[in-house]
Design a protein around this motif. Structure first.
Motif, PDB file in Angstrom:
ATOM      1  N   VAL A 197      70.264  33.122  51.738  1.00 49.78           N
ATOM      2  CA  VAL A 197      71.611  33.346  52.275  1.00 49.78           C
ATOM      3  C   VAL A 197      71.635  34.610  53.134  1.00 49.78           C
ATOM      4  O   VAL A 197      72.228  34.629  54.213  1.00 49.78           O
ATOM      5  CB  VAL A 197      72.649  33.405  51.136  1.00 49.78           C
ATOM      6  N   LEU A 198      70.964  35.656  52.676  1.00 51.45           N
ATOM      7  CA  LEU A 198      70.909  36.905  53.451  1.00 51.45           C
ATOM      8  C   LEU A 198      70.229  36.673  54.797  1.00 51.45           C
ATOM      9  O   LEU A 198      70.696  37.165  55.826  1.00 51.45           O
ATOM     10  CB  LEU A 198      70.181  38.000  52.670  1.00 51.45           C
ATOM     11  N   ALA A 199      69.122  35.929  54.803  1.00 56.10           N
ATOM     12  CA  ALA A 199      68.411  35.652  56.052  1.00 56.10           C
ATOM     13  C   ALA A 199      69.282  34.858  57.020  1.00 56.10           C
ATOM     14  O   ALA A 199      69.296  35.130  58.224  1.00 56.10           O
ATOM     15  CB  ALA A 199      67.108  34.903  55.764  1.00 56.10           C
ATOM     16  N   ALA A 200      70.023  33.891  56.499  1.00 55.98           N
ATOM     17  CA  ALA A 200      70.862  33.052  57.359  1.00 55.98           C
ATOM     18  C   ALA A 200      72.098  33.789  57.874  1.00 55.98           C
ATOM     19  O   ALA A 200      72.519  33.587  59.006  1.00 55.98           O
ATOM     20  CB  ALA A 200      71.285  31.795  56.609  1.00 55.98           C
ATOM     21  N   THR A 201      72.686  34.640  57.030  1.00 52.96           N
ATOM     22  CA  THR A 201      73.910  35.345  57.430  1.00 52.96           C
ATOM     23  C   THR A 201      73.623  36.648  58.161  1.00 52.96           C
ATOM     24  O   THR A 201      74.490  37.169  58.848  1.00 52.96           O
ATOM     25  CB  THR A 201      74.774  35.681  56.202  1.00 52.96           C
ATOM     26  N   LYS A 202      72.415  37.177  57.962  1.00 56.31           N
ATOM     27  CA  LYS A 202      72.015  38.480  58.525  1.00 56.31           C
ATOM     28  C   LYS A 202      72.898  39.614  57.993  1.00 56.31           C
ATOM     29  O   LYS A 202      73.129  40.618  58.665  1.00 56.31           O
ATOM     30  CB  LYS A 202      72.030  38.453  60.044  1.00 56.31           C
ATOM     31  N   LEU A 203      73.384  39.422  56.766  1.00 54.12           N
ATOM     32  CA  LEU A 203      74.191  40.452  56.107  1.00 54.12           C
ATOM     33  C   LEU A 203      73.322  41.216  55.113  1.00 54.12           C
ATOM     34  O   LEU A 203      72.234  40.777  54.751  1.00 54.12           O
ATOM     35  CB  LEU A 203      75.370  39.800  55.370  1.00 54.12           C
ATOM     36  N   TYR A 245      77.108  41.181  47.803  1.00 59.03           N
ATOM     37  CA  TYR A 245      77.571  41.477  46.449  1.00 59.03           C
ATOM     38  C   TYR A 245      78.973  42.067  46.428  1.00 59.03           C
ATOM     39  O   TYR A 245      79.589  42.163  45.376  1.00 59.03           O
ATOM     40  CB  TYR A 245      76.567  42.379  45.717  1.00 59.03           C
ATOM     41  N   GLY A 246      79.487  42.430  47.582  1.00 61.06           N
ATOM     42  CA  GLY A 246      80.883  42.840  47.674  1.00 61.06           C
ATOM     43  C   GLY A 246      81.831  41.651  47.550  1.00 61.06           C
ATOM     44  O   GLY A 246      83.014  41.808  47.238  1.00 61.06           O
ATOM     45  N   HIS A 247      81.288  40.461  47.784  1.00 64.88           N
ATOM     46  CA  HIS A 247      82.100  39.236  47.738  1.00 64.88           C
ATOM     47  C   HIS A 247      81.761  38.332  46.546  1.00 64.88           C
ATOM     48  O   HIS A 247      82.582  37.509  46.147  1.00 64.88           O
ATOM     49  CB  HIS A 247      81.910  38.433  49.024  1.00 64.88           C
ATOM     50  N   PHE A 248      80.554  38.477  46.005  1.00 64.94           N
ATOM     51  CA  PHE A 248      80.094  37.623  44.906  1.00 64.94           C
ATOM     52  C   PHE A 248      79.398  38.477  43.861  1.00 64.94           C
ATOM     53  O   PHE A 248      78.667  39.408  44.202  1.00 64.94           O
ATOM     54  CB  PHE A 248      79.130  36.540  45.434  1.00 64.94           C
ATOM     55  N   GLU A 249      79.609  38.134  42.594  1.00 63.22           N
ATOM     56  CA  GLU A 249      79.030  38.916  41.498  1.00 63.22           C
ATOM     57  C   GLU A 249      77.523  38.727  41.379  1.00 63.22           C
ATOM     58  O   GLU A 249      76.835  39.571  40.825  1.00 63.22           O
ATOM     59  CB  GLU A 249      79.702  38.542  40.180  1.00 63.22           C
ATOM     60  N   THR A 277      84.697  37.173  56.378  1.00 63.09           N
ATOM     61  CA  THR A 277      83.289  37.374  56.020  1.00 63.09           C
ATOM     62  C   THR A 277      82.903  36.475  54.855  1.00 63.09           C
ATOM     63  O   THR A 277      81.852  35.825  54.878  1.00 63.09           O
ATOM     64  CB  THR A 277      83.015  38.855  55.664  1.00 63.09           C
ATOM     65  N   LYS A 278      83.753  36.415  53.842  1.00 61.80           N
ATOM     66  CA  LYS A 278      83.463  35.557  52.691  1.00 61.80           C
ATOM     67  C   LYS A 278      83.385  34.093  53.117  1.00 61.80           C
ATOM     68  O   LYS A 278      82.487  33.361  52.696  1.00 61.80           O
ATOM     69  CB  LYS A 278      84.522  35.743  51.603  1.00 61.80           C
ATOM     70  N   GLN A 279      84.302  33.657  53.966  1.00 64.16           N
ATOM     71  CA  GLN A 279      84.290  32.276  54.465  1.00 64.16           C
ATOM     72  C   GLN A 279      83.007  32.016  55.247  1.00 64.16           C
ATOM     73  O   GLN A 279      82.391  30.949  55.099  1.00 64.16           O
ATOM     74  CB  GLN A 279      85.522  32.020  55.338  1.00 64.16           C
ATOM     75  N   PHE A 280      82.596  32.969  56.058  1.00 62.13           N
ATOM     76  CA  PHE A 280      81.347  32.851  56.826  1.00 62.13           C
ATOM     77  C   PHE A 280      80.156  32.684  55.882  1.00 62.13           C
ATOM     78  O   PHE A 280      79.281  31.842  56.100  1.00 62.13           O
ATOM     79  CB  PHE A 280      81.170  34.074  57.725  1.00 62.13           C
ATOM     80  N   ILE A 281      80.130  33.471  54.816  1.00 63.44           N
ATOM     81  CA  ILE A 281      79.038  33.378  53.842  1.00 63.44           C
ATOM     82  C   ILE A 281      79.032  31.989  53.201  1.00 63.44           C
ATOM     83  O   ILE A 281      77.983  31.346  53.097  1.00 63.44           O
ATOM     84  CB  ILE A 281      79.149  34.486  52.764  1.00 63.44           C
ATOM     85  N   LEU A 282      80.189  31.513  52.771  1.00 61.00           N
ATOM     86  CA  LEU A 282      80.273  30.199  52.130  1.00 61.00           C
ATOM     87  C   LEU A 282      79.833  29.090  53.082  1.00 61.00           C
ATOM     88  O   LEU A 282      79.072  28.195  52.701  1.00 61.00           O
ATOM     89  CB  LEU A 282      81.693  29.938  51.624  1.00 61.00           C
ATOM     90  N   GLU A 283      80.309  29.132  54.318  1.00 57.72           N
ATOM     91  CA  GLU A 283      79.962  28.103  55.296  1.00 57.72           C
ATOM     92  C   GLU A 283      78.474  28.127  55.645  1.00 57.72           C
ATOM     93  O   GLU A 283      77.866  27.080  55.860  1.00 57.72           O
ATOM     94  CB  GLU A 283      80.806  28.267  56.562  1.00 57.72           C
ATOM     95  N   LEU A 307      78.036  33.009  43.399  1.00 54.91           N
ATOM     96  CA  LEU A 307      77.876  32.456  44.744  1.00 54.91           C
ATOM     97  C   LEU A 307      77.714  30.938  44.665  1.00 54.91           C
ATOM     98  O   LEU A 307      78.380  30.203  45.401  1.00 54.91           O
ATOM     99  CB  LEU A 307      76.666  33.081  45.447  1.00 54.91           C
ATOM    100  N   ALA A 308      76.857  30.467  43.761  1.00 52.02           N
ATOM    101  CA  ALA A 308      76.619  29.025  43.630  1.00 52.02           C
ATOM    102  C   ALA A 308      77.906  28.283  43.288  1.00 52.02           C
ATOM    103  O   ALA A 308      78.215  27.242  43.886  1.00 52.02           O
ATOM    104  CB  ALA A 308      75.549  28.761  42.573  1.00 52.02           C
ATOM    105  N   MET A 309      78.672  28.819  42.325  1.00 51.46           N
ATOM    106  CA  MET A 309      79.926  28.156  41.932  1.00 51.46           C
ATOM    107  C   MET A 309      80.896  28.084  43.107  1.00 51.46           C
ATOM    108  O   MET A 309      81.526  27.046  43.338  1.00 51.46           O
ATOM    109  CB  MET A 309      80.579  28.898  40.764  1.00 51.46           C
ATOM    110  N   GLN A 310      80.998  29.170  43.855  1.00 47.62           N
ATOM    111  CA  GLN A 310      81.937  29.178  44.979  1.00 47.62           C
ATOM    112  C   GLN A 310      81.446  28.314  46.143  1.00 47.62           C
ATOM    113  O   GLN A 310      82.256  27.706  46.844  1.00 47.62           O
ATOM    114  CB  GLN A 310      82.220  30.617  45.412  1.00 47.62           C
ATOM    115  N   VAL A 311      80.134  28.261  46.339  1.00 48.45           N
ATOM    116  CA  VAL A 311      79.591  27.381  47.382  1.00 48.45           C
ATOM    117  C   VAL A 311      79.842  25.916  47.000  1.00 48.45           C
ATOM    118  O   VAL A 311      80.235  25.107  47.839  1.00 48.45           O
ATOM    119  CB  VAL A 311      78.082  27.645  47.621  1.00 48.45           C
ATOM    120  N   VAL A 312      79.637  25.586  45.723  1.00 48.83           N
ATOM    121  CA  VAL A 312      79.907  24.225  45.254  1.00 48.83           C
ATOM    122  C   VAL A 312      81.377  23.887  45.486  1.00 48.83           C
ATOM    123  O   VAL A 312      81.704  22.818  46.010  1.00 48.83           O
ATOM    124  CB  VAL A 312      79.515  24.060  43.765  1.00 48.83           C
TER     125      VAL A 312
END
Length: 196
Positions: A33-39, A45-49, A8-14, A54-59
């Protein structure tokens, strides 16, 4: 084995990567991100603070993916010249980059310069390591007798990277790949001028 949470986290990042690459760190938000992932927000917020995390991990994800794709492309070359040409050809489709929105390295570098010091430091490291690798490839070609020792590896490496990165932006702004084709041909001819 990868867990459901890791998938799920990988899906969010991708999914978030092209959003951040196109809109920028400042322009992208959690709702995009919510609109694109439909989560749900709870899942996100279970995966990112928060957005900063989120921005740091996406970068990190974009830079790692870009680095992996670049290394894979370059590694296919058997000679220094082939490796450099593979690097240059990585940029030959500026309107259709592997990550929608252009080169993530350039995009992140421009935005982070004045606004995100931690990200700017990270991107500076990526650029420095990329330059070192490029110079090492050229130096290896000189040592192996592939290129003349008149080739200034550091100058050529910097010029080539600066030229193709800038050309991606310019081609995308003008909506044409034609100048990139001419630039790559010119950079290749220049390098061939040092061939022994």
């Amino acid at each position: 084995m990868i867990t459901k949470a890791e998938r799920t986290k990988q899906f969010i990042l991708e999914t978030a990567a092209p959003i951040f690459n196109q809109k920028g760190i400042s322009g992208a938000n959690i709702d995009h991100v919510l609109a694109a992932t439909k989560l749900t927000k709870g899942c996100l917020y279970g995966h990112f603070e928060g957005k900063e995390d989120l921005a740091m991990q996406v970068v990190d994800h974009m830079l790692n993916t870009n680095g992996e794709k670049m290394l894979l492309t370059i590694s296919k070359g058997k000679t220094a010249k082939a490796k450099v040409f593979a690097f240059l050809d990585f940029y030959k489709y500026p309107l259709n980059t592997y990550l929608k929105g252009g080169c993530p390295v350039f995009n992140i570098a421009v935005e982070s310069d004045d606004n995100f010091p931690a990200i700017n430091e990270k991107i500076a490291g990526v650029i420095r390591r990329g330059q070192e690798m490029f110079v090492n490839i050229l130096n290896h070609g000189i040592e192996n007798g592939e290129f003349s020792d008149k080739l200034d590896s550091a100058v050529y490496a910097f010029k080539a990277v600066a030229a193709v990165e800038g050309a991606v932006v310019m081609c995308r702004a003008m909506n044409t790949a034609k100048p990139m084709t001419s630039l790559l041909k010119s950079l290749k001819l220049e390098l061939e001028g040092y061939a022994l």
